[in-house]
Design an enzyme around this catalytic site. Structure first.
Site, PDB file in Angstrom:
ATOM      1  N   ASP A  44       5.815  18.572   2.903  1.00 20.66           N
ATOM      2  CA  ASP A  44       6.146  18.909   1.516  1.00 20.66           C
ATOM      3  C   ASP A  44       7.147  20.060   1.512  1.00 20.66           C
ATOM      4  OD1 ASP A  44       6.175  19.522  -1.155  1.00 20.66           O
ATOM      5  OD2 ASP A  44       4.185  20.470  -1.163  1.00 20.66           O
ATOM      6  N   ASN A  46       8.706  21.233  -1.468  1.00 23.25           N
ATOM      7  CA  ASN A  46       8.824  21.968  -2.733  1.00 23.25           C
ATOM      8  C   ASN A  46       7.493  22.483  -3.279  1.00 23.25           C
ATOM      9  OD1 ASN A  46       7.719  19.577  -3.480  1.00 23.25           O
ATOM     10  ND2 ASN A  46       9.191  19.099  -5.108  1.00 23.25           N
ATOM     11  N   ASP A  48       4.620  21.068  -4.101  1.00 23.05           N
ATOM     12  CA  ASP A  48       3.803  20.376  -5.114  1.00 23.05           C
ATOM     13  C   ASP A  48       2.608  19.646  -4.497  1.00 23.05           C
ATOM     14  OD1 ASP A  48       5.041  18.256  -3.872  1.00 23.05           O
ATOM     15  OD2 ASP A  48       5.932  17.413  -5.697  1.00 23.05           O
ATOM     16  N   ASP A  52       7.724  14.913   0.905  1.00 24.87           N
ATOM     17  CA  ASP A  52       8.944  14.432   0.253  1.00 24.87           C
ATOM     18  C   ASP A  52      10.070  14.229   1.270  1.00 24.87           C
ATOM     19  OD1 ASP A  52       9.837  17.122   0.713  1.00 24.87           O
ATOM     20  OD2 ASP A  52       8.807  17.713  -1.147  1.00 24.87           O
ATOM     21  N   ASP A 222       6.531  -5.967   4.050  1.00 24.22           N
ATOM     22  CA  ASP A 222       5.124  -5.914   3.653  1.00 24.22           C
ATOM     23  C   ASP A 222       4.580  -7.319   3.365  1.00 24.22           C
ATOM     24  OD1 ASP A 222       3.046  -3.884   2.843  1.00 24.22           O
ATOM     25  OD2 ASP A 222       3.106  -5.053   0.993  1.00 24.22           O
ATOM     26  N   GLU A 276       5.150  -7.746   8.475  1.00 29.17           N
ATOM     27  CA  GLU A 276       3.723  -7.442   8.560  1.00 29.17           C
ATOM     28  C   GLU A 276       3.002  -8.770   8.395  1.00 29.17           C
ATOM     29  OE1 GLU A 276       0.225  -4.800   6.509  1.00 29.17           O
ATOM     30  OE2 GLU A 276       1.619  -5.994   5.326  1.00 29.17           O
TER      31      GLU A 276
HETATM   32  O1  TEU Z   1      -1.014  -4.085   3.805  1.00 30.19           O
HETATM   33  C1  TEU Z   1      -1.369  -5.405   3.980  1.00 30.19           C
HETATM   34  C2  TEU Z   1      -2.767  -5.759   4.220  1.00 30.19           C
HETATM   35  O2  TEU Z   1      -3.094  -6.836   3.824  1.00 30.19           O
HETATM   36  C3  TEU Z   1      -3.814  -4.876   4.804  1.00 30.19           C
HETATM   37  O3  TEU Z   1      -3.486  -4.173   5.917  1.00 30.19           O
HETATM   38  C4  TEU Z   1      -4.386  -4.118   3.644  1.00 30.19           C
HETATM   39  O4  TEU Z   1      -3.749  -2.908   3.437  1.00 30.19           O
HETATM   40  C5  TEU Z   1      -5.839  -3.845   3.724  1.00 30.19           C
HETATM   41  O5  TEU Z   1      -6.094  -2.955   4.748  1.00 30.19           O
HETATM   42  C6  TEU Z   1      -6.634  -5.118   3.753  1.00 30.19           C
HETATM   43  O6  TEU Z   1      -7.930  -4.893   4.075  1.00 30.19           O
HETATM   44  C7  TEU Z   1       0.200  -3.821   3.178  1.00 30.19           C
HETATM   45  C8  TEU Z   1       0.454  -2.335   3.211  1.00 30.19           C
HETATM   46  O7  TEU Z   1       0.630  -1.930   4.525  1.00 30.19           O
HETATM   47  C9  TEU Z   1      -0.664  -1.640   2.505  1.00 30.19           C
HETATM   48  O8  TEU Z   1      -0.558  -0.252   2.586  1.00 30.19           O
HETATM   49  C10 TEU Z   1      -0.650  -2.095   1.077  1.00 30.19           C
HETATM   50  O9  TEU Z   1      -1.761  -1.580   0.410  1.00 30.19           O
HETATM   51  C11 TEU Z   1      -0.657  -3.614   0.955  1.00 30.19           C
HETATM   52  O10 TEU Z   1       0.222  -4.268   1.851  1.00 30.19           O
HETATM   53  C12 TEU Z   1      -0.203  -4.012  -0.422  1.00 30.19           C
HETATM   54  O11 TEU Z   1       1.161  -3.745  -0.570  1.00 30.19           O
END
Ligand code: TEU
Length: 575
Positions: A44, A46, A48, A52, A222, A276
């Protein structure tokens, strides 16, 4: 260093070609070591209480010293933070808590100046419900944005199907404006985008170009396997209720959309992509990462990182299980595919607590052993912030100490309804909660571990910060941080650790993980003692250890086949 030249030289002199020159496809992202920054918890600037972008810029030297060359930044986009930035309101704006676009440009500039690269988090399976598209979409059934999301009428007075959200309850929420339900695989504030609508795909490609044109070097994507939904949105079969990710992933148009994204955007840049791949099986993995298919460069497979979980419940894992996964992964991926290696991220507990031993006696050697493993296995290593310091899980005792929406929703759905008892529920969260890895970085022993000057940081600092912090570790040559630096350096100058063939020498051994990485005549032997007992270990198959290159416990044993390994000892030999 120029790996291509080194490898060709090695292969030219190699009498036995373990790996033929033509099978090695070089790429900067295969040779990279990636460091994940979770901006909210990094630094951080600033006062808060929230990390950041300026804070990250101020710590670039720290990251560079580690030797990593790619930074993955968790979402920094404008967001109401229902899920800490994984709910995006505006893809072209910086989250106010994190700073401004000028701060982003300064960060990117600083990264480039240090010859590092930056990849961003592309969260496009869903947006925030506060995104302008959703605000329009929910207004009326004939809104031009209606089809950007999944809207369905009630079925027999209920939700349109039985899909469950990863954050508890139904994946459908009824919206009063039109009296229809919208789909959200995650929180109600994270409506799923409809990728079957070409306008949605165009919007996504445009925002990707916006950031690539600024100079970023790629994306972590994601939950990307969820973007193509099964036609007709059929009910989850009963045996998928506790593992719905395997039903939501790999929909019929996934490959088509990824190829289109590649053709329209990625092929025009020198960008790296890592998907992911929650819900993707090992058998399905090559279909996403085989370079001849032009989809993704690599994915995160969750088999190892979730080895300690049965659904959301902690389970004790065994070393042979872990080794079997690494071998299966290796066999599933041929010379045209590439892997990732990681043991933690912002969704999982701390690596030393989950896979090592975070007791005072063994935290340091076990954290170093895990670093040795991640940096010598086959695949691009991803290191999560703080793991290089051996940061541990947080000693949570009360529900009020958690911030994560997954925890809060789960508590309401499972504990407050009486389905589960508070005690065991909390005990499980202590081991598995995502907040374990989201506590602030421990920079020094001043108040709030030097993370912030605010009276209260957004999430509690781990009380062990006086012992475990960066200032202390930088100054101590035998620290986990300095060991990490040494291991990263060693990997970077050793092509066999990047491209070499992987072989597990002793798959069934419950305590020892022994494997080789071989490239031409260059061969390395890694021996890891995953136990808190000393072990006398005779290398299998008449192998003799060569010259010791690395040891986490200052061992000197070389040129022997009978090793005396201390608890959590890790060694790397050149054969
Ligand atoms: O996570 C995807 C996901 O399905 C899992 O890892 C989930 O976070 C959870 O642990 C299921 O039990 C991704 C991101 O990395 C996570 O931080 C987000 O919350 C999620 O997608 C939604 O965008």
């Amino acid at each position: 260093m120029n790996f291509s030249r080194v490898i060709l030289a090695i292969l030219a002199t190699s009498p036995v070609m373990t790996l033929a020159a033509e099978t090695i496809q070089h790429a900067w992202w295969k040779e990279a070591v990636v460091y994940q920054v979770y901006p909210r918890s990094f630094k951080d600037s600033n006062g808060d209480g929230v990390g950041d972008l300026k804070g990250i810029t101020s710590k670039l030297e720290y990251i560079q010293r580690l030797g990593v060359n790619v930074i993955w930044l968790s979402p920094h986009f404008d967001s109401p933070n229902a899920d800490n930035g994984y709910d995006i309101r505006d893809y072209r704006k910086v989250m106010a808590d994190f700073g401004t676009m000028a701060d982003f440009d300064e960060l990117l500039h600083g990264i480039k100046q240090r010859n590092m690269k930056l990849i961003l988090d592309l969260v496009v399976n869903h947006t925030s419900d506060e995104h302008a598209w959703f605000a329009e979409s929910r207004k009326s059934k004939d809104s031009p944005y209606r089809d950007h999301y999944f809207w369905r009428p009630a079925k027999d007075g209920h939700e349109p199907n039985n899909w469950v959200s990863f954050f508890s309850g139904s994946a459908w929420t009824l919206d009063p404006a039109t009296n229809e339900y919208y789909l959200h695989l995650f929180a109600a504030k994270q409506p799923d985008l409809n990728w079957d609508n070409p306008k949605v795909r165009r919007e996504v490609y445009d925002l990707m170009k916006f950031w690539l044109d600024k100079g970023v070097d790629g994306f972590r994507m994601d939950v990307i396997p969820f973007i193509s939904k099964r036609p007709g949105l059929p009910d989850l079969p009963p045996d998928y209720m506790t593992r719905p990710q395997y039903f939501y992933a790999m929909g019929p148009h996934l490959h088509e959309y990824l190829r289109e994204m590649n053709r329209e955007v990625l092929s025009k840049y020198d960008a790296m992509t890592v998907g992911e791949a929650f819900g993707v099986t090992l058998e399905q993995t090559p279909s996403l990462v085989d370079e001849r298919r032009h989809e993704l460069d690599m994915i995160f497979n969750f088999d190892v990182v979730r080895l300690n979980r049965d659904g959301e419940q902690w389970r004790d894992w065994t070393l042979p299980e872990m080794k079997a996964i690494y071998t299966t992964e290796d066999k599933a991926l041929d010379a045209h595919s590439w892997n990732t290696v990681f043991l933690s991220n912002h969704d999982n507990p701390r690596v030393v607590s989950a896979f090592g031993d975070d007791s005072a006696a063994f935290r340091i050697p076990s954290a170093k052993l895990l670093a040795t493993m991640v940096l010598t296995l086959k695949g691009t290593p991803f290191i999560y912030q703080g793991d290089e310091l051996g940061m541990t899980n947080y000693p949570f005792t009360r529900i009020e100490e958690f911030d994560d929406i997954q925890v809060k929703n789960g508590w309401k759905a499972d504990v407050l309804t009486g389905k589960m008892k508070a005690g065991p529920y909390l005990a499980n969260l202590r081991k598995t909660s995502r907040d374990n890895s989201r506590t602030p970085m421990q920079w020094d022993d001043s108040s709030s571990a030097g993370f912030t000057t605010a009276a209260t940081p957004w999430l509690r600092v781990n009380p062990n910060y006086k012992d475990i912090n960066a200032a202390r570790e930088l100054a101590d040559p035998s620290s986990i941080y300095n060991y990490f630096c040494k291991m990263v350096e060693f990997r970077k100058k050793t092509p066999a650790l990047v491209y070499g063939v992987y072989e597990d020498l002793d798959p069934r051994n419950a305590h020892i993980f022994a494997y080789t990485r071989t490239l031409g005549t260059e061969k390395y032997l890694v021996v890891l003692n995953f136990s808190k007992a000393d072990v006398s270990y005779t290398l299998p198959g008449g192998i003799t250890a060569g010259e010791l290159q690395i040891s986490n416990l200052a061992s000197r044993e070389s040129k022997t086949h009978a090793l005396q390994l201390k608890a959590w000892e890790a060694r790397v030999y050149r054969q």
